[in-house]
Design a protein around this motif. Sequence first.
Motif, PDB file in Angstrom:
ATOM      1  N   LEU A   1       0.954   9.235  13.765  1.00  0.00           N
ATOM      2  CA  LEU A   1       0.794   9.666  12.378  1.00  0.00           C
ATOM      3  C   LEU A   1      -0.672   9.812  12.003  1.00  0.00           C
ATOM      4  O   LEU A   1      -1.061  10.783  11.348  1.00  0.00           O
ATOM      5  CB  LEU A   1       1.482   8.673  11.443  1.00  0.00           C
ATOM      6  N   GLU A   2      -1.508   8.838  12.412  1.00  0.00           N
ATOM      7  CA  GLU A   2      -2.935   8.896  12.085  1.00  0.00           C
ATOM      8  C   GLU A   2      -3.586  10.145  12.673  1.00  0.00           C
ATOM      9  O   GLU A   2      -4.393  10.804  12.006  1.00  0.00           O
ATOM     10  CB  GLU A   2      -3.632   7.631  12.606  1.00  0.00           C
ATOM     11  N   GLU A   3      -3.232  10.481  13.896  1.00  0.00           N
ATOM     12  CA  GLU A   3      -3.807  11.666  14.530  1.00  0.00           C
ATOM     13  C   GLU A   3      -3.402  12.934  13.781  1.00  0.00           C
ATOM     14  O   GLU A   3      -4.220  13.831  13.558  1.00  0.00           O
ATOM     15  CB  GLU A   3      -3.330  11.734  15.980  1.00  0.00           C
ATOM     16  N   THR A   4      -2.149  13.011  13.360  1.00  0.00           N
ATOM     17  CA  THR A   4      -1.659  14.193  12.647  1.00  0.00           C
ATOM     18  C   THR A   4      -2.282  14.291  11.261  1.00  0.00           C
ATOM     19  O   THR A   4      -2.664  15.381  10.806  1.00  0.00           O
ATOM     20  CB  THR A   4      -0.127  14.149  12.538  1.00  0.00           C
TER      21      THR A   4
ATOM     22  N   GLY B   1      14.203   9.931   5.229  1.00  0.00           N
ATOM     23  CA  GLY B   1      15.037   8.825   5.689  1.00  0.00           C
ATOM     24  C   GLY B   1      14.380   7.965   6.740  1.00  0.00           C
ATOM     25  O   GLY B   1      14.760   6.807   6.917  1.00  0.00           O
ATOM     26  N   GLY B   2      13.382   8.491   7.455  1.00  0.00           N
ATOM     27  CA  GLY B   2      12.692   7.708   8.471  1.00  0.00           C
ATOM     28  C   GLY B   2      11.354   7.171   8.030  1.00  0.00           C
ATOM     29  O   GLY B   2      10.522   6.779   8.861  1.00  0.00           O
ATOM     30  N   ALA B   3      11.110   7.102   6.705  1.00  0.00           N
ATOM     31  CA  ALA B   3       9.804   6.664   6.190  1.00  0.00           C
ATOM     32  C   ALA B   3       9.494   5.211   6.525  1.00  0.00           C
ATOM     33  O   ALA B   3       8.345   4.776   6.371  1.00  0.00           O
ATOM     34  CB  ALA B   3       9.740   6.876   4.677  1.00  0.00           C
ATOM     35  N   PHE B   4      10.483   4.462   7.010  1.00  0.00           N
ATOM     36  CA  PHE B   4      10.208   3.088   7.436  1.00  0.00           C
ATOM     37  C   PHE B   4       9.255   3.049   8.623  1.00  0.00           C
ATOM     38  O   PHE B   4       8.670   2.000   8.930  1.00  0.00           O
ATOM     39  CB  PHE B   4      11.516   2.372   7.794  1.00  0.00           C
ATOM     40  N   LEU B   5       9.051   4.174   9.294  1.00  0.00           N
ATOM     41  CA  LEU B   5       8.119   4.228  10.417  1.00  0.00           C
ATOM     42  C   LEU B   5       6.665   4.355   9.971  1.00  0.00           C
ATOM     43  O   LEU B   5       5.752   4.250  10.793  1.00  0.00           O
ATOM     44  CB  LEU B   5       8.471   5.410  11.328  1.00  0.00           C
ATOM     45  N   VAL B   6       6.429   4.602   8.679  1.00  0.00           N
ATOM     46  CA  VAL B   6       5.065   4.758   8.155  1.00  0.00           C
ATOM     47  C   VAL B   6       4.562   3.392   7.706  1.00  0.00           C
ATOM     48  O   VAL B   6       5.110   2.796   6.770  1.00  0.00           O
ATOM     49  CB  VAL B   6       5.042   5.742   6.966  1.00  0.00           C
ATOM     50  N   PRO B   7       3.526   2.856   8.344  1.00  0.00           N
ATOM     51  CA  PRO B   7       3.010   1.542   7.926  1.00  0.00           C
ATOM     52  C   PRO B   7       2.261   1.632   6.605  1.00  0.00           C
ATOM     53  O   PRO B   7       1.903   2.720   6.134  1.00  0.00           O
ATOM     54  CB  PRO B   7       2.062   1.161   9.065  1.00  0.00           C
ATOM     55  N   ASP B   8       2.030   0.484   5.990  1.00  0.00           N
ATOM     56  CA  ASP B   8       1.350   0.445   4.695  1.00  0.00           C
ATOM     57  C   ASP B   8      -0.128   0.774   4.805  1.00  0.00           C
ATOM     58  O   ASP B   8      -0.755   1.137   3.801  1.00  0.00           O
ATOM     59  CB  ASP B   8       1.519  -0.938   4.044  1.00  0.00           C
TER      60      ASP B   8
ATOM     61  N   GLU C   1       2.470   2.684  18.254  1.00  0.00           N
ATOM     62  CA  GLU C   1       2.367   4.025  18.801  1.00  0.00           C
ATOM     63  C   GLU C   1       2.773   5.064  17.752  1.00  0.00           C
ATOM     64  O   GLU C   1       2.157   6.126  17.631  1.00  0.00           O
ATOM     65  CB  GLU C   1       3.238   4.161  20.052  1.00  0.00           C
ATOM     66  N   ALA C   2       3.818   4.753  16.963  1.00  0.00           N
ATOM     67  CA  ALA C   2       4.220   5.649  15.879  1.00  0.00           C
ATOM     68  C   ALA C   2       3.091   5.802  14.864  1.00  0.00           C
ATOM     69  O   ALA C   2       2.808   6.913  14.383  1.00  0.00           O
ATOM     70  CB  ALA C   2       5.487   5.126  15.195  1.00  0.00           C
ATOM     71  N   ALA C   3       2.414   4.697  14.535  1.00  0.00           N
ATOM     72  CA  ALA C   3       1.289   4.740  13.593  1.00  0.00           C
ATOM     73  C   ALA C   3       0.155   5.594  14.160  1.00  0.00           C
ATOM     74  O   ALA C   3      -0.486   6.370  13.436  1.00  0.00           O
ATOM     75  CB  ALA C   3       0.802   3.333  13.283  1.00  0.00           C
TER      76      ALA C   3
ATOM     77  N   ARG D   1       3.591   2.438  29.503  1.00  0.00           N
ATOM     78  CA  ARG D   1       3.219   3.334  28.408  1.00  0.00           C
ATOM     79  C   ARG D   1       4.459   3.744  27.626  1.00  0.00           C
ATOM     80  O   ARG D   1       5.475   4.148  28.216  1.00  0.00           O
ATOM     81  CB  ARG D   1       2.481   4.559  28.938  1.00  0.00           C
ATOM     82  N   ILE D   2       4.351   3.658  26.320  1.00  0.00           N
ATOM     83  CA  ILE D   2       5.498   3.957  25.452  1.00  0.00           C
ATOM     84  C   ILE D   2       5.457   5.415  25.035  1.00  0.00           C
ATOM     85  O   ILE D   2       4.401   5.945  24.669  1.00  0.00           O
ATOM     86  CB  ILE D   2       5.475   3.041  24.209  1.00  0.00           C
ATOM     87  N   ARG D   3       6.615   6.054  25.082  1.00  0.00           N
ATOM     88  CA  ARG D   3       6.718   7.434  24.652  1.00  0.00           C
ATOM     89  C   ARG D   3       7.819   7.545  23.602  1.00  0.00           C
ATOM     90  O   ARG D   3       8.945   7.077  23.813  1.00  0.00           O
ATOM     91  CB  ARG D   3       7.032   8.352  25.826  1.00  0.00           C
ATOM     92  N   ILE D   4       7.458   8.176  22.473  1.00  0.00           N
ATOM     93  CA  ILE D   4       8.408   8.394  21.379  1.00  0.00           C
ATOM     94  C   ILE D   4       8.673   9.893  21.261  1.00  0.00           C
ATOM     95  O   ILE D   4       7.731  10.686  21.126  1.00  0.00           O
ATOM     96  CB  ILE D   4       7.862   7.868  20.041  1.00  0.00           C
TER      97      ILE D   4
END
Length: 522
Positions: free
Chosen positions: A390-393, A411-418, A385-387, A327-330
């Motif tokens: 974000l979807e939950e929030t 600066g970290g917007a690269f983590l937001v998928p299209d 997992e990052a996506a 399980r991945i944790r961020i």
Amino acid sequence: MRRRIGIDVGGTNTDAVLLEDDRVLHAMKTPTTADVLTGVRIALLDVARAMGAGGVQAVMIGTTHFVNAVVQRRDLAPVGALRIGLPAAKSLPPFCDWPPDLAAIVRGQVHMVEGGHDFDGRPIMPLDETAVQAAARAMLAGGIGCVAVSSVFSPLDPGMERRAAEILQAEMPDAAITLSHDLGRIGLLERENVALLNACLAPLARHTIAAFEEALRQAGIVAPLFITQNDGTVIRAELAARFPVLSFASGPTNSMRGAAFLTGVQDALVVDVGGTTSDVGALKGGFPREANAVVQVGGVRTLFRMPDLLSIGLGGGSHVESDDAGRIRIGPRSVGFRLPELARIFGGPQLTTSDIAVRAGLLGLGDAAQVEDVALGFAKATLAEAARMLEETIDRMKTDAAPVPLLAVGGGAFLVPDRLQGVSEVLRPAHAAVANAVGAAIALVSGEADQVFQGMTRAEAMAEAERIARSRAVEAGAEAATLALVDVEDLPIAYLPGGALRVRARVVGEIAETSRTPRPAP
């Protein structure tokens, strides 16, 4: 032509822009320094070189310095709490609901005296001026230099708080005094808590504002200084030194205002992905939607003007780990401003989301060879997992099920998928990485009234609230002729006689010409 400098100090980076009318002439990003102020000086010197001889009309700075001081329990002054309300309001004294570690730092002395008002505006008891004077002398003898005054139902009638302040000032002429009705709303403990937080930050605020002004002089920038507030507007630096709590959460609101400016979209959700957190908020008419419930700051319950935000531990410097089950944790831990020192792509030991983005080919930063050992499947799973986070929030922030546009900045917007569930489209404006500094640079000056009125018609109460808001905007540095009413609402209050109404009004306007004339250097 209007030229402004906007600076936003985040937990990871300090961003700065030089804005000319609607164009970004120059933008820069530098790691936030441990003392915060050094990073601001570096940013100002860089922008000053790009500015040339043209000069600027104003400098706007947004800072996390004050809220971080509360969260991290540092640089806080002991406070004398004066509550006016006996014989009522005795069972729950000031600091009663504070986290013990924070209360141990801030609680200087507690004094409770007779006075206050009942819910219908009648005095509970006359103000005991002798007791206030005795409290002032006790605080002076105890070395207390910051005082917070709260009175029962002072939003109905602030007279006793103001009279107490006069007595305190006479006995303690050098004290910094905060009155709860200037900041909070109905709800004694939450309003008192805001006043206590503001008071404990007074010395830090004075020092920080003076350091910002010195940094302007060192950079050779001759322009008035404004500090951004948490409603997306600014106030004169000297007023910000009196009310540092108004800058809480100003970073995300700067980003939201900047996102609206850069995209031209006035109604949308915004995600600001920094180095440590992602903040999701809603734009309404180009301004952040305001929270209308209790907000905790450093574990302290407050009820005052704050943006409606949800924050999660997802940022460009967030730690990435996996357990034995895969399980991945961020996050929520982050390397913060030490990214260039600790991230794998820079030769450090810690795997971060920036390392993951480089491995997946989303980001060109550092040395990609340092993360070649990271499995591509693991990198893709981490981004998924990052996506999900974000979807939950985003789903929690939405007010209905219809898809809405999402503005991705930071600066970290690269983590937001299209593509995200519940989102109609993801917009990534130019200069998205410095949207927070852009939001600071474009900020208007505001004035707000949030007060209970009795014995007036609805029209009279709303007109009086607007008048108060306009006077406060002018005090904050606005040009009176440019002020416009952007928000007004009224709420009848049950059980109060005389048709009592709580009215909130907000106006915004341009910086006054007199505010653009800086004070001479000492």
